[in-house]
Write an enzyme that holds these catalytic residues in place. Sequence first.
Site, mmCIF file in Angstrom:
data_model
loop_
_atom_site.group_PDB
_atom_site.id
_atom_site.type_symbol
_atom_site.label_atom_id
_atom_site.label_comp_id
_atom_site.label_asym_id
_atom_site.label_seq_id
_atom_site.Cartn_x
_atom_site.Cartn_y
_atom_site.Cartn_z
ATOM 1 N N SER A 120 0.794 -1.234 0.000
ATOM 2 C CA SER A 120 0.000 0.000 0.000
ATOM 3 C C SER A 120 0.822 1.277 0.000
ATOM 4 O O SER A 120 0.255 2.379 -0.038
ATOM 5 C CB SER A 120 -0.956 0.013 1.199
ATOM 6 O OG SER A 120 -2.034 -0.862 0.974
ATOM 7 N N LYS A 123 -0.121 3.682 -2.694
ATOM 8 C CA LYS A 123 -1.178 4.699 -2.645
ATOM 9 C C LYS A 123 -0.635 6.126 -2.553
ATOM 10 O O LYS A 123 -1.396 7.078 -2.756
ATOM 11 C CB LYS A 123 -2.122 4.411 -1.479
ATOM 12 C CG LYS A 123 -2.925 3.112 -1.652
ATOM 13 C CD LYS A 123 -3.983 2.960 -0.573
ATOM 14 C CE LYS A 123 -4.798 1.685 -0.757
ATOM 15 N NZ LYS A 123 -4.126 0.489 -0.201
ATOM 16 N N SER A 180 -5.851 3.651 4.396
ATOM 17 C CA SER A 180 -5.335 2.885 3.252
ATOM 18 C C SER A 180 -6.468 2.216 2.483
ATOM 19 O O SER A 180 -6.399 1.038 2.130
ATOM 20 C CB SER A 180 -4.321 1.832 3.716
ATOM 21 O OG SER A 180 -3.503 1.398 2.649
ATOM 22 N N LYS A 293 3.208 6.602 5.365
ATOM 23 C CA LYS A 293 2.245 5.577 4.919
ATOM 24 C C LYS A 293 2.755 4.199 5.303
ATOM 25 O O LYS A 293 3.960 3.955 5.316
ATOM 26 C CB LYS A 293 2.094 5.673 3.395
ATOM 27 C CG LYS A 293 1.064 4.739 2.798
ATOM 28 C CD LYS A 293 -0.339 5.254 2.993
ATOM 29 C CE LYS A 293 -1.376 4.255 2.500
ATOM 30 N NZ LYS A 293 -1.405 3.001 3.303
#
Length: 351
Positions: A120, A123, A180, A293
């Site tokens: 992820s 993203k 997320s 993140k």
Amino acid sequence: MNKRKKKHKIRYFRIGMALILLVLIIIGIVFIAIRIPGKGKVSVPAGNTPVTADPAEQTSAGSSQEPTTEALPIIFYPELTANSIQLPEEADTKYAILIDTETNEIVAYKDYNVRMYPASLTKVMTLIVAAENISDLNDTVLITADMIDPMINLHASRAGFCAGETPTLEQVLYGVVLPSGADAALAAAYYVAGSEAAFVEMMNQKAQEMGLKNTHFTNVSGLHDEQHYSTAEDMAMILEYAIQNKLCEKILSTYQYTIPPTEYNPEGLLLTSTLFSRMEGTEMPGVIVKGGKTGYTDEAGQCLESYAEINGKTYIMVLAGGVSKWQAVYMTLSGYSVYCAGGEEYVPPTK
């Protein structure tokens, strides 16, 4: 008199020729200056701070006399120096990089330029492409079952939107990053490009425009795919680019964001950063982890990228391929403290 006039004519002729030659030289210099590409800096999309490019990486485009359509890089890679520290083999991360963005040097590393699965962390690029292609954050997008049901079946993380709901694009972008949300990532993709495939093409075009060496995307959320890959170094470059965009930086540094109640979500949605749900960011003296993140798939392992402010400087760290999500947090806090602030390693509190 005739001899004197003749001398004057010769003198005027010589002066005239010298002036013409001087004008031709000036025109030539101006023409050459216009034709030579600018060195050291290249333009970036509106709303972003220009990033100086390494002239050495522009050699092939700059030295050719033929016109080129190849995009010049708008990022430049950090330098590995004699002071760069290689992390030990036993460290719970397969891939790692810690960068001083001011000096553009690698502070610490471990297989930082080896291909890995970004999960992820993907993203962040989804956020960049969406942010650069949305003109009105108050516009809305319809959430459909096609954005939700496949993600439920794949056990992907979601923001919690319901089919039929019409959140604003601002709400969607927070949903992409904080929890997320794969549903939010698909909603952004459909709004901007009409389909996930078209949006992924934009992501890969952006990676090429940025001059990334070893990154390719096949989806917007980071779900596992053999052809969906990057490196810790490239992920650091993407994050560095993102935090130069005010909207992206704001979202990446937010702890919680509340979406008001709707008929589909009567209690509203509280979106919480997966990063700041695991750390406060101020645990270590002199270190402020400002945002970032997280990511995870079985194939990618535990991933965590962040940026921190230390002594007025910005550092970026990417860890990927770890076993424990908590070790990724401890390594992040320890790495900034030990390698950047001259402090101690982080010691988790005992119960």
